[in-house]
Motif scaffolding. Structure first.
Motif, PDB file in Angstrom:
ATOM      1  N   GLU A 263      -7.080  29.078  53.234  1.00 32.64           N
ATOM      2  CA  GLU A 263      -8.322  28.320  53.019  1.00 32.64           C
ATOM      3  C   GLU A 263      -9.249  28.517  54.217  1.00 32.64           C
ATOM      4  O   GLU A 263      -8.793  28.523  55.359  1.00 32.64           O
TER       5      GLU A 263
ATOM      6  N   LYS B  13     -13.369  34.713  53.484  1.00 33.53           N
ATOM      7  CA  LYS B  13     -13.316  35.788  52.481  1.00 33.53           C
ATOM      8  C   LYS B  13     -14.638  36.000  51.763  1.00 33.53           C
ATOM      9  O   LYS B  13     -15.102  37.119  51.625  1.00 33.53           O
TER      10      LYS B  13
ATOM     11  N   GLU C 191     -10.480  35.165  41.537  1.00 37.07           N
ATOM     12  CA  GLU C 191      -9.319  34.552  40.881  1.00 37.07           C
ATOM     13  C   GLU C 191      -9.050  33.174  41.450  1.00 37.07           C
ATOM     14  O   GLU C 191      -9.241  32.983  42.658  1.00 37.07           O
ATOM     15  N   PRO C 192      -8.553  32.226  40.671  1.00 32.27           N
ATOM     16  CA  PRO C 192      -8.536  32.328  39.219  1.00 32.27           C
ATOM     17  C   PRO C 192      -9.960  32.252  38.700  1.00 32.27           C
ATOM     18  O   PRO C 192     -10.777  31.536  39.275  1.00 32.27           O
TER      19      PRO C 192
ATOM     20  N   ARG D  10      -9.332  27.953  35.655  1.00 30.27           N
ATOM     21  CA  ARG D  10      -9.610  27.537  37.036  1.00 30.27           C
ATOM     22  C   ARG D  10      -9.924  26.032  37.104  1.00 30.27           C
ATOM     23  O   ARG D  10      -9.446  25.331  37.983  1.00 30.27           O
TER      24      ARG D  10
ATOM     25  N   MET E 139      -7.915  23.499  39.500  1.00 35.75           N
ATOM     26  CA  MET E 139      -8.561  22.916  40.683  1.00 35.75           C
ATOM     27  C   MET E 139      -8.807  21.407  40.555  1.00 35.75           C
ATOM     28  O   MET E 139      -9.157  20.760  41.529  1.00 35.75           O
TER      29      MET E 139
ATOM     30  N   TYR F 278      -2.057  30.690  36.625  1.00 40.75           N
ATOM     31  CA  TYR F 278      -2.644  31.724  37.494  1.00 40.75           C
ATOM     32  C   TYR F 278      -2.429  33.104  36.888  1.00 40.75           C
ATOM     33  O   TYR F 278      -3.315  33.949  36.893  1.00 40.75           O
TER      34      TYR F 278
ATOM     35  N   ARG G 153      -5.022  35.876  35.415  1.00 45.20           N
ATOM     36  CA  ARG G 153      -4.973  37.246  35.974  1.00 45.20           C
ATOM     37  C   ARG G 153      -4.924  38.301  34.869  1.00 45.20           C
ATOM     38  O   ARG G 153      -5.676  39.268  34.901  1.00 45.20           O
TER      39      ARG G 153
ATOM     40  N   ASP H 222     -11.792  38.542  44.811  1.00 46.19           N
ATOM     41  CA  ASP H 222     -11.485  37.436  45.717  1.00 46.19           C
ATOM     42  C   ASP H 222     -10.163  36.818  45.254  1.00 46.19           C
ATOM     43  O   ASP H 222     -10.149  36.056  44.301  1.00 46.19           O
ATOM     44  N   ARG H 223      -9.078  37.208  45.890  1.00 47.54           N
ATOM     45  CA  ARG H 223      -7.691  36.833  45.585  1.00 47.54           C
ATOM     46  C   ARG H 223      -7.117  37.649  44.427  1.00 47.54           C
ATOM     47  O   ARG H 223      -7.826  38.015  43.502  1.00 47.54           O
TER      48      ARG H 223
ATOM     49  N   SER I 273      -1.907  36.037  46.347  1.00 50.42           N
ATOM     50  CA  SER I 273      -2.178  34.593  46.390  1.00 50.42           C
ATOM     51  C   SER I 273      -1.060  33.814  45.699  1.00 50.42           C
ATOM     52  O   SER I 273      -0.611  32.789  46.195  1.00 50.42           O
ATOM     53  N   THR I 274      -0.625  34.304  44.542  1.00 51.78           N
ATOM     54  CA  THR I 274       0.433  33.588  43.815  1.00 51.78           C
ATOM     55  C   THR I 274       1.749  33.662  44.591  1.00 51.78           C
ATOM     56  O   THR I 274       2.491  32.672  44.678  1.00 51.78           O
TER      57      THR I 274
ATOM     58  N   TYR J 241       1.082  31.333  47.858  1.00 48.99           N
ATOM     59  CA  TYR J 241       0.894  29.895  47.600  1.00 48.99           C
ATOM     60  C   TYR J 241       2.061  29.310  46.788  1.00 48.99           C
ATOM     61  O   TYR J 241       2.698  28.364  47.210  1.00 48.99           O
ATOM     62  N   GLN J 242       2.282  29.868  45.584  1.00 49.48           N
ATOM     63  CA  GLN J 242       3.312  29.260  44.717  1.00 49.48           C
ATOM     64  C   GLN J 242       4.717  29.675  45.159  1.00 49.48           C
ATOM     65  O   GLN J 242       5.672  28.924  44.974  1.00 49.48           O
TER      66      GLN J 242
ATOM     67  N   LEU K 247      -5.470  22.217  45.860  1.00 49.15           N
ATOM     68  CA  LEU K 247      -4.696  22.973  46.847  1.00 49.15           C
ATOM     69  C   LEU K 247      -5.051  22.631  48.276  1.00 49.15           C
ATOM     70  O   LEU K 247      -4.185  22.596  49.142  1.00 49.15           O
TER      71      LEU K 247
HETATM   72  P1  TMP Z   1     -10.546  29.985  46.574  1.00 47.35           P
HETATM   73  O1  TMP Z   1     -10.724  28.669  47.263  1.00 47.35           O
HETATM   74  O2  TMP Z   1     -10.344  31.120  47.513  1.00 47.35           O
HETATM   75  O3  TMP Z   1     -11.572  30.248  45.514  1.00 47.35           O
HETATM   76  O4  TMP Z   1      -9.137  29.909  45.798  1.00 47.35           O
HETATM   77  C1  TMP Z   1      -8.838  28.880  44.952  1.00 47.35           C
HETATM   78  C2  TMP Z   1      -7.529  28.229  45.270  1.00 47.35           C
HETATM   79  O5  TMP Z   1      -6.540  28.725  44.384  1.00 47.35           O
HETATM   80  C3  TMP Z   1      -7.006  28.421  46.667  1.00 47.35           C
HETATM   81  O6  TMP Z   1      -6.630  27.166  47.186  1.00 47.35           O
HETATM   82  C4  TMP Z   1      -5.760  29.270  46.479  1.00 47.35           C
HETATM   83  C5  TMP Z   1      -5.345  28.971  45.070  1.00 47.35           C
HETATM   84  N1  TMP Z   1      -4.595  30.035  44.390  1.00 47.35           N
HETATM   85  C6  TMP Z   1      -3.222  29.907  44.235  1.00 47.35           C
HETATM   86  O7  TMP Z   1      -2.629  28.929  44.694  1.00 47.35           O
HETATM   87  N2  TMP Z   1      -2.546  30.889  43.568  1.00 47.35           N
HETATM   88  C7  TMP Z   1      -3.167  31.983  43.024  1.00 47.35           C
HETATM   89  O8  TMP Z   1      -2.514  32.833  42.436  1.00 47.35           O
HETATM   90  C8  TMP Z   1      -4.604  32.111  43.206  1.00 47.35           C
HETATM   91  C9  TMP Z   1      -5.311  33.290  42.630  1.00 47.35           C
HETATM   92  C10 TMP Z   1      -5.259  31.110  43.872  1.00 47.35           C
END
Ligand code: TMP
Length: 207
Positions: free
Chosen positions: A13, A17, A40-41, A51, A55, A71, A75, A96-97, A101-102, A105-106, A157
Motif C-alpha cells: 500500500e 505504483k 487489478e482487481p 472490485r 474493497m 481476485y 483476473r 497495476d497489480r 498480489s494474490t 496478500y492472500q 485491505l
Molecule cells: P490498489 O490499492 O493497488 O488498487 O489495490 C487494491 C487492493 O487489493 C490492495 O490492498 C491489494 C489488494 N489485492 C489483493 O489483496 N490481492 C490481489 O490479488 C489483488 C490484485 C489486489
C-alpha cells in the motif's frame, strides 16, 4: 505486427505504483509506442463489480477462500477480455497489480497456501506471464501511513494490521528472489523522477 509487452507493477500500500505507471505510460507514448493501462482487481465491467465487493469494508463475512476466487475471477476476465487481445494487436499492456498480489496478500499475508494459489492462478492466467514485473520496494509502515493519509476511505485491505502488511512485504521479497529474471526490485524510497528513470531503464531492456 509484433506482439506487445506485458508489464505488471506490484508493491505494498502507498508504494507509489499509480504515479509510476502514469509516468511510464506517458514516456512510452512519447516514444511512439502504443500503451494500454489497466488495473487489478478491475479493468473490465465484471472486474470492477468484483472490485466493489472486495474493497467494501462492510463485507466482513467474506471468507479468505472467497477472496482468492474473486481476485482470480477478475483476473481471468481481464486476461481474456483485454490483456491477451491487446498484446496480440501489438499494444504494450501496463497492469497495476497481477498474480504476485494474490500470492503476497492472500498467500503470504493471509492464510491460504501459496502453492494452492499458484495452481488456481495458472488456470486464471491461462499460461500468460508478464514479460517484466516491477516491485516498487517501500517499507510497509511508511507506505501504509502514506496510503491512509491520502485515502478518502479506508478499504478492507488497508484496514488490516501492520503485521499483515509486513508479511505481504516479505512475501514480495521472497517472490522476487525466486523469480529474479522477471521480477525487478525498484527502490521506491527514492524521488519520483529517479524511480521513473530506473523503471524506464528496466523497461528498455525488454522492448
Ligand atoms: P490498489 O490499492 O493497488 O488498487 O489495490 C487494491 C487492493 O487489493 C490492495 O490492498 C491489494 C489488494 N489485492 C489483493 O489483496 N490481492 C490481489 O490479488 C489483488 C490484485 C489486489
Amino acid at each position: 505486427m509484433p506482439k506487445g509487452k506485458f508489464i505488471t507493477f506490484e508493491g505494498s500500500e502507498g508504494c507509489g505504483k499509480s504515479t509510476q505507471i502514469k509516468l511510464l505510460s506517458e514516456a512510452l507514448i512519447k516514444q511512439g509506442r502504443s500503451v494500454l493501462t489497466t488495473r487489478e482487481p478491475g479493468g473490465t465491467d465484471v472486474g470492477e463489480k468484483i472490485r466493489e465487493i472486495l474493497m467494501d469494508p462492510s463485507h466482513v463475512e467474506l471468507t479468505d477462500l472467497t477472496e482468492v476466487f474473486l481476485y482470480e475471477a477478475a483476473r481471468t476476465q481481464l486476461v481474456n477480455e483485454i490483456i491477451v487481445p491487446s498484446l496480440d494487436s501489438g499494444h504494450n499492456v501496463l497492469c497495476d497489480r497481477f498474480s504476485e498480489s494474490t500470492l503476497a496478500y492472500q498467500g503470504y499475508g493471509g492464510k491460504i497456501s501459496v502453492e494452492w494459489i499458484q495452481k488456481i492462478d495458472q488456470m486464471a492466467r491461462g499460461g500468460l506471464s508478464p514479460d517484466l514485473t516491477l516491485f516498487i520496494d517501500v517499507d510497509p509502515e511508511v507506505g501504509l501511513k502514506r496510503a491512509r493519509a491520502s485515502a478518502k476511505e479506508i478499504d478492507r485491505l488497508e484496514e488490516k494490521d501492520l503485521e499483515y502488511h509486513k508479511r505481504v512485504y516479505q512475501g514480495y521479497l521472497e517472490l522476487a528472489k525466486k523469480n529474479p529474471d522477471r521480477i525487478k526490485v525498484v527502490d521506491g524510497s527514492k524521488g519520483v523522477q529517479e524511480v521513473h528513470k530506473e523503471i524506464l531503464d528496466l523497461v528498455k531492456r525488454i522492448l
